[in-house]
Design a protein around this motif. Sequence first.
Motif, PDB file in Angstrom:
ATOM      1  N   LEU A 195      -9.646   1.911   1.439  1.00 30.24           N
ATOM      2  CA  LEU A 195      -9.550   1.493   0.316  1.00 30.24           C
ATOM      3  C   LEU A 195     -10.596   0.942   0.527  1.00 30.24           C
ATOM      4  O   LEU A 195     -10.772  -0.668   1.353  1.00 30.24           O
ATOM      5  CB  LEU A 195      -8.134   1.018  -0.580  1.00 30.24           C
TER       6      LEU A 195
ATOM      7  N   TYR B 157     -11.500   4.784  -3.555  1.00 26.77           N
ATOM      8  CA  TYR B 157     -10.094   5.596  -2.703  1.00 26.77           C
ATOM      9  C   TYR B 157     -11.376   6.793  -1.496  1.00 26.77           C
ATOM     10  O   TYR B 157     -11.876   7.677  -1.869  1.00 26.77           O
ATOM     11  CB  TYR B 157      -9.283   6.255  -3.115  1.00 26.77           C
TER      12      TYR B 157
ATOM     13  N   HIS C 178      -6.439   6.799   5.096  1.00 25.71           N
ATOM     14  CA  HIS C 178      -6.530   6.398   3.537  1.00 25.71           C
ATOM     15  C   HIS C 178      -7.098   4.792   3.379  1.00 25.71           C
ATOM     16  O   HIS C 178      -6.977   3.406   4.375  1.00 25.71           O
ATOM     17  CB  HIS C 178      -4.810   5.874   3.043  1.00 25.71           C
TER      18      HIS C 178
ATOM     19  N   THR D 228     -12.168  -0.440  -7.105  1.00 25.71           N
ATOM     20  CA  THR D 228     -11.439   0.379  -6.081  1.00 25.71           C
ATOM     21  C   THR D 228     -12.431   1.341  -5.869  1.00 25.71           C
ATOM     22  O   THR D 228     -12.605   2.117  -6.346  1.00 25.71           O
ATOM     23  CB  THR D 228     -10.590   0.231  -5.387  1.00 25.71           C
TER      24      THR D 228
ATOM     25  N   ILE E 101      -0.793   4.087  -4.092  1.00 24.43           N
ATOM     26  CA  ILE E 101      -2.216   3.339  -4.895  1.00 24.43           C
ATOM     27  C   ILE E 101      -2.293   4.303  -6.173  1.00 24.43           C
ATOM     28  O   ILE E 101      -2.250   5.765  -6.362  1.00 24.43           O
ATOM     29  CB  ILE E 101      -3.438   3.883  -3.684  1.00 24.43           C
TER      30      ILE E 101
ATOM     31  N   TYR F 247       0.741  -1.127   0.053  1.00 19.14           N
ATOM     32  CA  TYR F 247       0.373   0.048   0.165  1.00 19.14           C
ATOM     33  C   TYR F 247       0.653   1.618   0.106  1.00 19.14           C
ATOM     34  O   TYR F 247       0.170   2.605   0.477  1.00 19.14           O
ATOM     35  CB  TYR F 247      -0.922  -0.095   1.028  1.00 19.14           C
TER      36      TYR F 247
END
Length: 290
Positions: free
Chosen positions: A116, A131, A114, A129, A80, A77
């Motif tokens: 995900l 974010y 952060h 995905t 991203i 990670y």
Amino acid sequence: HFMSPLNEYREKRIAAPNSYTLISFSITDNGERKLGIRYKNKNDQDVVTTDVNSYVMILPYNCPVNINNFSKLLSHYEEIHAEEFIEDNPSDLSKYGLDKPLRVVLQDEKENAHSLTFGKTDEKGNVYTIYNEMPYVFTTNYAMYKAAKEVVPSDLIDDYINRYRIEEISRIEYTADNKTYILRYGTDVDGKYTINDEETLKQALESAFVALSELKMDSRLDEIENRSEVGIVTFIFKNGVEKTTKFYDYGKRKISVETPEGVYGILKENSLEQITEYLTQLDKNPMSLP
């Protein structure tokens, strides 16, 4: 898709969490929290660890973290990156599998989160995905999803079974060969270091602490079938927390271990006999170093 040409010019580097300033890491799968790890503050009272292991697991175990294995997990990670932008302001998350997601959240010391949110895979093998709460769906590399989906929390536990700070210890109770040794680390009213209520040398008890702290698992076990107990050690901390480790005969001069967190394994080296012998000699002559 008339937006496709414009998508080619969108910045595909979404974010780059800084693992050096990380204070917490969590994985939630379809609403169920699977893993929680956080940075240990020096004022923490609910967890015990060393200065070396700055991170502690708080779910599903409460214990120090193997920093090397945790770093490998975090490496997925570090950046991203979007493989492809799919849809802005999606009205139906279920078609991307994002209604029952796998979620990874990293939070840094400035409390920047952060998040995900992973759904299902597309025909290219990438994962849908989102974010944070950004109003668009994109795809990311499958490896990021896989690392979170397949993580085994027990693999992140420190190999050292009793890796604590001696300043946090009130006493240690060690039993082997039907004999119990109670070691007090200057926490009585008179501040003396004692073994079974007899005054002893501070250095002698520090050596015993080091020996117990260096006990390490060589491999993990799913279960311990033979529970023929050969030893037990309990660390009692100044804040009242107790941590007990049990040792069993594994055969072929090997010792299996049950950690305070309920993890099973095999000792890297069978040094219990040396520890027992050391404490036996110290108990006989408490003012002499064995």
